[in-house]
Design an enzyme around this catalytic site. Structure first.
Site, PDB file in Angstrom:
ATOM      1  N   VAL A   1      40.807  43.779  59.003  1.00  0.00           N
ATOM      2  CA  VAL A   1      41.561  44.772  58.230  1.00  0.00           C
ATOM      3  C   VAL A   1      43.008  44.328  58.053  1.00  0.00           C
ATOM      4  O   VAL A   1      43.620  44.525  57.002  1.00  0.00           O
ATOM      5  CB  VAL A   1      41.484  46.155  58.920  1.00  0.00           C
ATOM      6  CG1 VAL A   1      42.420  47.148  58.235  1.00  0.00           C
ATOM      7  CG2 VAL A   1      40.062  46.690  58.904  1.00  0.00           C
ATOM      8  N   ALA A   2      43.572  43.687  59.080  1.00  0.00           N
ATOM      9  CA  ALA A   2      44.965  43.238  59.006  1.00  0.00           C
ATOM     10  C   ALA A   2      45.138  42.106  58.002  1.00  0.00           C
ATOM     11  O   ALA A   2      46.172  42.007  57.332  1.00  0.00           O
ATOM     12  CB  ALA A   2      45.430  42.796  60.391  1.00  0.00           C
TER      13      ALA A   2
ATOM     14  N   GLU B   1      44.525  45.803  51.688  1.00  0.00           N
ATOM     15  CA  GLU B   1      43.631  46.757  51.019  1.00  0.00           C
ATOM     16  C   GLU B   1      44.258  47.389  49.781  1.00  0.00           C
ATOM     17  O   GLU B   1      43.558  47.740  48.826  1.00  0.00           O
ATOM     18  CB  GLU B   1      43.217  47.867  52.003  1.00  0.00           C
ATOM     19  CG  GLU B   1      42.217  47.439  53.046  1.00  0.00           C
ATOM     20  CD  GLU B   1      42.863  46.728  54.220  1.00  0.00           C
ATOM     21  OE1 GLU B   1      42.129  46.265  55.096  1.00  0.00           O
ATOM     22  OE2 GLU B   1      44.120  46.627  54.250  1.00  0.00           O
TER      23      GLU B   1
ATOM     24  N   ASP C   1      50.548  34.125  12.296  1.00  0.00           N
ATOM     25  CA  ASP C   1      50.421  34.236  10.853  1.00  0.00           C
ATOM     26  C   ASP C   1      51.827  34.313  10.255  1.00  0.00           C
ATOM     27  O   ASP C   1      52.801  34.587  10.962  1.00  0.00           O
ATOM     28  CB  ASP C   1      49.607  35.490  10.515  1.00  0.00           C
ATOM     29  CG  ASP C   1      49.227  35.553   9.045  1.00  0.00           C
ATOM     30  OD1 ASP C   1      49.312  34.528   8.362  1.00  0.00           O
ATOM     31  OD2 ASP C   1      48.848  36.645   8.584  1.00  0.00           O
TER      32      ASP C   1
ATOM     33  N   ASP D   1      45.126  38.989  11.143  1.00  0.00           N
ATOM     34  CA  ASP D   1      44.896  40.304  10.551  1.00  0.00           C
ATOM     35  C   ASP D   1      43.577  40.389   9.813  1.00  0.00           C
ATOM     36  O   ASP D   1      43.080  41.477   9.558  1.00  0.00           O
ATOM     37  CB  ASP D   1      46.037  40.670   9.594  1.00  0.00           C
ATOM     38  CG  ASP D   1      46.251  39.609   8.520  1.00  0.00           C
ATOM     39  OD1 ASP D   1      45.392  38.716   8.372  1.00  0.00           O
ATOM     40  OD2 ASP D   1      47.287  39.667   7.835  1.00  0.00           O
TER      41      ASP D   1
ATOM     42  N   ASP E   1      40.206  35.739  10.925  1.00  0.00           N
ATOM     43  CA  ASP E   1      40.935  35.495  12.175  1.00  0.00           C
ATOM     44  C   ASP E   1      40.152  35.920  13.418  1.00  0.00           C
ATOM     45  O   ASP E   1      40.517  35.558  14.535  1.00  0.00           O
ATOM     46  CB  ASP E   1      42.269  36.255  12.169  1.00  0.00           C
ATOM     47  CG  ASP E   1      43.221  35.747  11.108  1.00  0.00           C
ATOM     48  OD1 ASP E   1      43.307  34.520  10.952  1.00  0.00           O
ATOM     49  OD2 ASP E   1      43.869  36.568  10.445  1.00  0.00           O
TER      50      ASP E   1
ATOM     51  N   ASN F   1      51.039  41.770  56.231  1.00  0.00           N
ATOM     52  CA  ASN F   1      49.746  41.598  56.903  1.00  0.00           C
ATOM     53  C   ASN F   1      49.792  40.456  57.907  1.00  0.00           C
ATOM     54  O   ASN F   1      49.158  40.518  58.962  1.00  0.00           O
ATOM     55  CB  ASN F   1      48.656  41.328  55.861  1.00  0.00           C
ATOM     56  CG  ASN F   1      48.254  42.590  55.122  1.00  0.00           C
ATOM     57  OD1 ASN F   1      49.092  43.455  54.883  1.00  0.00           O
ATOM     58  ND2 ASN F   1      46.990  42.711  54.764  1.00  0.00           N
TER      59      ASN F   1
ATOM     60  N   GLU G   1      51.199  41.805  61.081  1.00  0.00           N
ATOM     61  CA  GLU G   1      50.181  42.537  61.846  1.00  0.00           C
ATOM     62  C   GLU G   1      49.235  41.561  62.545  1.00  0.00           C
ATOM     63  O   GLU G   1      48.858  41.750  63.718  1.00  0.00           O
ATOM     64  CB  GLU G   1      49.396  43.453  60.914  1.00  0.00           C
ATOM     65  CG  GLU G   1      50.245  44.521  60.225  1.00  0.00           C
ATOM     66  CD  GLU G   1      49.556  45.100  58.992  1.00  0.00           C
ATOM     67  OE1 GLU G   1      48.338  44.884  58.851  1.00  0.00           O
ATOM     68  OE2 GLU G   1      50.230  45.758  58.185  1.00  0.00           O
TER      69      GLU G   1
ATOM     70  N   ASN H   1      48.829  49.398  55.603  1.00  0.00           N
ATOM     71  CA  ASN H   1      48.436  48.611  54.425  1.00  0.00           C
ATOM     72  C   ASN H   1      48.338  49.458  53.160  1.00  0.00           C
ATOM     73  O   ASN H   1      48.677  48.992  52.064  1.00  0.00           O
ATOM     74  CB  ASN H   1      47.104  47.919  54.676  1.00  0.00           C
ATOM     75  CG  ASN H   1      47.220  46.786  55.684  1.00  0.00           C
ATOM     76  OD1 ASN H   1      48.323  46.480  56.159  1.00  0.00           O
ATOM     77  ND2 ASN H   1      46.107  46.163  56.032  1.00  0.00           N
TER      78      ASN H   1
ATOM     79  N   THR I   1      52.202  52.785  53.674  1.00  0.00           N
ATOM     80  CA  THR I   1      53.548  52.194  53.783  1.00  0.00           C
ATOM     81  C   THR I   1      53.724  51.062  52.775  1.00  0.00           C
ATOM     82  O   THR I   1      54.629  51.093  51.922  1.00  0.00           O
ATOM     83  CB  THR I   1      53.770  51.665  55.206  1.00  0.00           C
ATOM     84  OG1 THR I   1      53.587  52.737  56.123  1.00  0.00           O
ATOM     85  CG2 THR I   1      55.174  51.096  55.341  1.00  0.00           C
TER      86      THR I   1
END
Length: 906
Positions: A296-297, A301, A343, A644, A648, A710, A713, A738, A741
Site C-alpha cells: 500500500v505504501a 492510490e 490547414d 475541416d 482530412d 510514498n 513511508e 495517500n 493528505t
C-alpha cells in the site's frame, strides 16, 4: 437512348461503380455502362439496383456503448494494480482499506466516463453529413426522393444551395460551381462542365464530376450517378478513416510504464520484507500485514484520480481558450506536440475573401477593412480618396457590382455573403464605395462564366442603349480589349500598356492574390447579341487583387511555435503560389512548396529530408496526409493535424492529436478528431499547447511529490522492520495519507500556474519517462529523509505508548509532506520568485489537510477508525520544527541551481 426494361437487354453494370476513370469517358459511354438514359431509370430498375448496391448511406463504425466507455476507464495498469491491492486487503480482513481503494477507483472511472461520453454526444457525426433529399429523373418524370434511395445510373438535378447526394458525372451545366473544400481542401468554388478529361487528372481538377457531400454554390446542372454510399469519394475516405487505429497517448504509455514498475517494486519489497521478518522469528500474520502495508505504501492510490481530475479541470480551461477536448489524455498530448500540420483557409486565414487592391489603367488604390462588413477606405498611397470621384475606379466598381450574382446581407452575428466568396468580395468592395445594386435596372441578357471562356457578361439597359459589363480572367479581357479608360476618357490600348498591365497581373498572382478583371462596352445599334460579337472591342477597366487575409494573430502564434521548438507545416488543397505567399506573409519560412504530384514522385526518405526545410504542402490528398504523418513519425514526433473536410478525417484520426475546425469543419472531421477548435483559429491551438504543457508539468510535479511521500513511508516501514521495531504505521493510516493528505495537495498542485518560460522550452521527448534520472534521485533523497525522520520520532516513543507513537508518526508524515509539497511547486524557481500565494488552491489544501488531521487525532470515532491517540500541543510544535528543514533545503537547492545556470549562461 431508350430506358431499358425487363424485356430489353441491358448493358452490364460494373461491379465497382466508382472506378477511377469515369471522368475519362464520354457521356454516351457512361450511359451505356450504367444502362441509363435521358429519361432516367425505371421504378423496377431502381428496386433491382437497390438490392444489388444497397442504400446511398455511409457504413458507420458501431459507436461504443456506455458500458464499453465505462469499462475502458479500467484499462490502465495502475488501476489494475489498485484493484489487486484492494482484493488482497479484503482477503486479509482489511475491509475498510479495500473499500477506500475501490471507491477511489470507481470515482476515477466515473469521471473519465463522464467526460468522454459528453464529448461524444456533443459531436454526433456522420449521419448529418449526407443529403436528406434530392431531385431525380425516373420514368421520364422529376421526383423528390430521400437521398438514401439514389442508385448508380440515376439522373440527378443540381441547384444552387443544395448538397450533391452522390458522385456524379456532369451531363449539362449552367454557371455551375461547387464548393469542394470539404473533400479536396480547395478554397475556391470549382466550375463544373461536361466533357472528357485525361486519365492522370487529379481529384481536385475533375471539373466534369460533382462529388457527394459537396455543395452547389452557383448555377444549376444535371448529372448521372456513378457511385453511391461507401463507393463515393466521400465514402472511400470515411472507410479509410475507419481503418486507422487510435494510438495510445504519450501520457497513457508513461502511466502504464510507471504502474508496471511500481507493481514489480511493491511485490519485490513486500516479499523481501516478509522473508526478513520470518527470519527474525516474527509471526507470519504480523509479517503478512506488514507486507500489505508495504504494498500500500509503494503504490500512490490517489494518483489515477488526481491525474484524471487534473486533466478534467484542464479541459475546462482549454474550453475557455476555444479548444473543445473530446477525451481526457488529448489535453496533455497537445502540450507534447512537436509538429503542427495546419490547414490554411480559415485557420491561418480569415476564410473571408476581400479585395485589397484595385488597379485601373491610370491608378492603383489599396482597400482597407476586414471581413464582409462594407466598411473601409480606398487609399492612394497613405491618403484616403473618394472612389466615386475617380471615373475609372467608379466604373470598375460599378461593373463588378452589376456583373455579379452574389448578395450581401446583415444577419444575426454579422454580415454574410450569399454566392461565391470571390463575387462576394467584389460586392463588398463596391458597397464600401457607396454603390448599390438596388437601383439597377433588370438585366437584359447574360453570358455565363465557364472554365473555357473564363469570363461572364451581363447586359443592362442604360441611357441611349445597352452596356455589356464583363468580368473574368484579366489576361483574357485584355486580349479582347482595344481601349482603356484614362481619366474618364476612352483611349486606345497600346501594346506597351498591355504588356505593363500583364506584368502587374503576374505580380499580383505571385504575391498570393487572386486576380479578377473587369471591362465594359456600350453596345452599338444593330449588333448581334452573341458571346463572340458582344465580348469584342472591350474597354478594359482594370483588375482587383483579392485575398483571404491572414488572421492578425496567426503570425505571432507561429513565432511562439518557433520559440517553443514546434515545427509548423501548412498542408492545403489550395494553389501552391497562394499557399507559399500566405506562408511568407505569416513568417513561416519555407524553401518553396511541395505539391501532391511532387510528393508522389518522392521516396519516404526524400520526403523526410524535404520536410526539414519545406513547410508548405499544396494540392494534397487524404493518402498524402497519412503518408506525411508516417514520415514525420519516424523521428518520434508528436503530430497535431488540423482539418475541416471529409478528406482530412483519416489524418485527423491517425495523428497524435487530430484537431477539427468547429465553424467550417464537417461532422466527419469532428468525429475523427481528438479536439475541436471552436473558433477555427490557429492562435487558439498555440494557447492550447501552452495549457497542455502546464498540465504535463503539473502531472510531473504531483507524481514525483506522491512518490517521494510514498518513498518516505516505505523507508519508515522497512527501516523499522530492520531495526526490529513494531509496525510503524498500520495500512489504514498509510491509505489515509495517500488518498486524503497527498490527494488534496496533489490536486492543488495540478492547478499550479504555468511557469513564465513554458513556451520557450523545446517539446519533451515523448518516450522520456515521467520519472527522469534526476527525478528518481530527488524522490529517493526526500524519501530517505522523510523515512529516517519518521523512525527517529517513533523510536523515542513506542516503548512508552505504541498508539501515541504511531499517532506522532502518522501526524508527522502529514506535516512533513505538507512542507514537501511546497518544494514541488516548481523544479527550478524558489517560492519568492513564483509567489507564495499564486496558487491559492494549494494554500486551502494545506489548511484543509491540517484541519482534517486535527479531527482524526481528537474525534473519538475517527480515533477508532484510524487507530490514533490524542497529542499534546508540544507534540505538534515539535513536528512543525522537525519538518521545517525539508522546505529550507529545497529552497536552498533551487537558489544555488539558478545561480549556477546564470553563471554558465554568462
Amino acid at each position: 437512348m431508350a430506358v431499358p426494361t425487363r424485356n430489353q437487354e441491358k448493358a452490364p453494370l460494373t461491379e465497382r461503380t466508382s472506378p477511377p476513370d469515369w471522368y475519362t469517358l464520354s457521356t454516351e459511354d457512361i450511359r451505356q455502362k450504367l444502362g441509363t438514359g435521358p429519361s432516367g431509370l425505371s421504378t423496377e430498375e431502381v428496386k433491382e439496383r437497390l438490392q444489388r448496391y444497397g442504400e446511398n448511406v455511409l457504413r458507420e463504425e458501431a459507436r461504443e456503448t456506455r458500458l464499453q466507455v465505462f469499462l475502458r476507464q479500467f484499462k490502465s495498469v495502475l488501476i489494475i494494480i489498485l484493484i489487486i491491492a484492494a482484493t488482497v486487503s479484503f482477503l486479509v480482513g482489511a475491509r475498510l482499506d479495500a473499500a477506500a481503494i475501490l471507491i477511489i477507483v470507481f470515482l476515477n472511472a466515473l469521471l473519465g466516463f463522464s467526460q468522454e461520453w459528453q464529448a461524444g454526444e456533443a459531436i454526433e457525426a456522420l449521419k448529418k453529413m449526407l443529403v436528406q433529399h434530392a431531385v431525380v429523373v425516373r420514368d421520364g418524370r422529376q421526383e423528390k426522393i430521400d437521398a438514401s434511395g439514389i442508385v448508380p445510373g440515376d439522373i440527378v438535378l443540381l441547384d444552387m444551395g443544395e448538397r450533391v447526394p452522390a458522385d456524379l458525372v456532369i451531363l449539362d451545366a449552367t454557371s455551375l460551381e461547387v464548393d469542394e473544400a470539404p473533400l479536396t481542401g480547395e478554397s475556391s468554388p470549382v466550375e463544373k462542365d461536361p466533357g472528357v478529361l485525361p486519365p492522370e487528372t487529379d481529384l481536385a481538377e475533375r471539373t466534369n464530376m460533382a462529388f457527394s457531400g459537396t455543395t452547389v454554390v452557383n448555377g444549376h446542372g444535371r448529372g448521372v450517378v456513378v457511385a453511391t454510399g461507401m463507393e463515393t469519394e466521400f465514402g472511400r475516405i470515411a472507410g479509410l478513416s475507419q481503418r486507422v487505429k487510435d494510438e495510445q497517448t504519450p501520457l497513457a504509455r508513461q502511466m502504464d510504464r510507471l504502474g508496471r514498475d511500481l507493481g514489480v517494486i511493491a511485490i519485490a519489497i513486500a516479499v523481501i520484507a516478509v522473508a526478513v521478518g520470518l527470519l527474525q522469528q516474527r509471526e507470519f500474520l504480523e509479517m503478512f500485514l506488514i507486507g500489505v502495508s508495504l504494498a500500500v505504501a509503494v503504490i500512490p492510490e490517489g494518483l489515477p484520480a488526481v491525474v484524471t481530475l487534473t486533466l478534467a479541470l484542464g479541459i475546462k480551461t482549454m474550453m475557455r481558450k476555444n479548444c473543445l477536448i473530446r477525451n481526457l489524455p488529448a489535453s496533455e498530448t497537445l502540450g507534447a506536440v512537436s509538429v503542427v500540420c495546419t490547414d490554411k483557409t480559415g485557420t491561418l486565414t480569415r476564410n473571408e475573401m476581400a479585395v485589397v487592391r484595385v488597379r485601373t489603367p491610370d491608378a492603383e488604390v489599396a482597400v482597407t477593412g476586414t471581413g464582409y462588413a462594407p466598411e473601409g477606405e480606398f487609399l492612394a498611397g497613405e491618403k484616403p480618396i473618394d472612389p466615386l470621384g475617380n471615373p475609372g475606379l467608379r466604373q470598375f466598381l460599378r461593373t463588378v457590382l452589376l456583373c455579379n450574382h452574389a448578395t450581401l446581407a446583415l444577419e444575426e452575428g454579422g454580415w454574410r455573403v450569399f454566392g461565391t466568396p470571390t463575387e462576394g468580395a467584389l460586392v463588398v468592395a463596391a458597397e464600401k464605395a457607396g454603390l448599390s445594386r438596388d437601383d439597377a435596372p433588370e438585366a437584359a441578357e447574360e453570358f455565363s462564366f465557364n472554365s473555357t471562356r473564363k469570363r461572364m457578361t451581363i447586359i443592362y439597359p442604360e441611357e441611349g442603349g445597352y452596356v455589356a459589363h464583363v468580368k473574368g480572367a484579366p489576361e483574357v479581357l485584355l486580349s479582347r480589349s482595344s481601349r482603356v479608360l484614362l481619366e474618364g476618357t476612352e483611349v486606345a490600348l497600346t501594346e506597351d500598356l498591355r504588356a505593363a498591365l500583364l506584368a502587374e497581373i503576374d505580380g499580383y498572382a505571385s504575391s498570393g492574390l487572386r486576380v479578377l478583371g473587369a471591362a465594359c462596352r456600350p453596345l452599338p445599334d444593330g449588333i448581334e447579341w452573341t458571346e463572340d460579337a458582344v465580348e469584342e472591342d472591350l474597354v478594359f477597366l482594370g483588375f482587383a487583387g483579392i485575398v483571404d487575409p491572414p488572421r492578425p494573430e496567426a503570425a505571432e502564434a507561429i513565432r511562439l511555435c518557433k520559440s517553443a521548438g514546434i515545427d509548423v507545416i501548412m498542408i492545403t488543397g489550395d494553389n501552391p503560389l497562394t499557399a507559399y505567399a500566405i506562408a511568407q506573409n505569416l513568417g513561416l519560412s519555407s524553401e518553396g512548396a511541395i505539391t501532391g504530384a511532387d510528393l508522389e514522385a518522392m521516396s519516404d526518405d526524400e520526403l523526410e529530408v524535404r520536410l526539414k526545410k519545406t513547410k508548405v504542402l499544396s494540392r494534397v490528398t487524404a493518402e498524402h496526409k497519412l503518408r506525411v504523418i508516417d514520415v514525420l513519425s519516424r523521428e518520434r514526433a508528436i503530430i497535431a493535424m488540423t482539418g475541416d473536410g471529409v478528406n482530412d478525417a483519416p489524418a485527423l484520426k491517425k495523428a497524435s492529436i487530430g484537431i477539427a475546425m468547429g465553424i467550417k469543419g464537417t461532422d466527419v472531421a469532428k468525429e475523427s478528431s481528438d479536439m475541436v477548435l471552436v473558433d477555427d483559429n490557429f492562435a487558439s491551438i498555440v494557447a492550447g499547447v501552452a495549457e497542455g504543457r502546464r498540465e504535463y508539468d503539473n502531472i510531473a510535479r504531483f507524481t514525483r511529490y506522491l512518490l517521494s511521500s510514498n518513498a518516505g513511508e516505505l523507508v519508515a516501514i522497512v527501516g523499522a522492520l530492520l531495526l526490529g521495531l513494531p509496525l510503524i504505521l498500520i495500512p489504514i493510516q498509510i491509505l489515509w495519507i495517500n488518498l486524503v493528505t497527498d490527494g488534496l495537495t496533489a490536486i492543488a498542485l495540478g492547478l499550479e500556474p504555468a511557469e513564465r518560460d513554458v513556451m520557450q522550452k523545446r517539446p519533451r521527448d515523448p518516450d522520456e519517462s515521467i520519472l527522469t534520472r534526476n527525478a528518481y534521485a530527488v524522490v529517493l533523497i526526500l524519501g530517505v529523509w522523510l523515512g529516517l525522520l519518521t523512525i527517529y520520532v517513533f523510536s523515542g516513543l513506542y516503548e512508552v505508548d505504541l498508539d501515541r507513537a504511531r499517532t506522532m508518526v502518522f501526524t508527522g508524515l502529514v506535516i512533513f509532506e505538507l512542507y514537501n509539497v511546497l518544494n514541488f511547486r516548481s523544479f527550478r524557481f524558489p517560492l519568492h520568485q513564483i509567489g507564495f500565494f499564486t496558487n491559492p488552491a494549494l494554500i486551502l489544501a494545506i489548511l484543509g489537510t491540517l484541519a482534517l488531521q486535527v479531527l482524526v487525532v481528537y474525534v473519538p470515532i475517527l480515533q477508532i477508525f484510524l487507530g490514533t491517540a490524542p497529542l499534546a500541543l508540544a507534540d505538534w510544535g515539535l513536528l512543525v520544527l522537525l519538518g521545517l528543514p525539508i522546505l529550507i533545503a529545497g529552497e536552498a537547492y533551487k537558489i544555488i541551481r539558478l545561480r549556477l545556470e546564470k553563471t554558465a549562461a554568462d
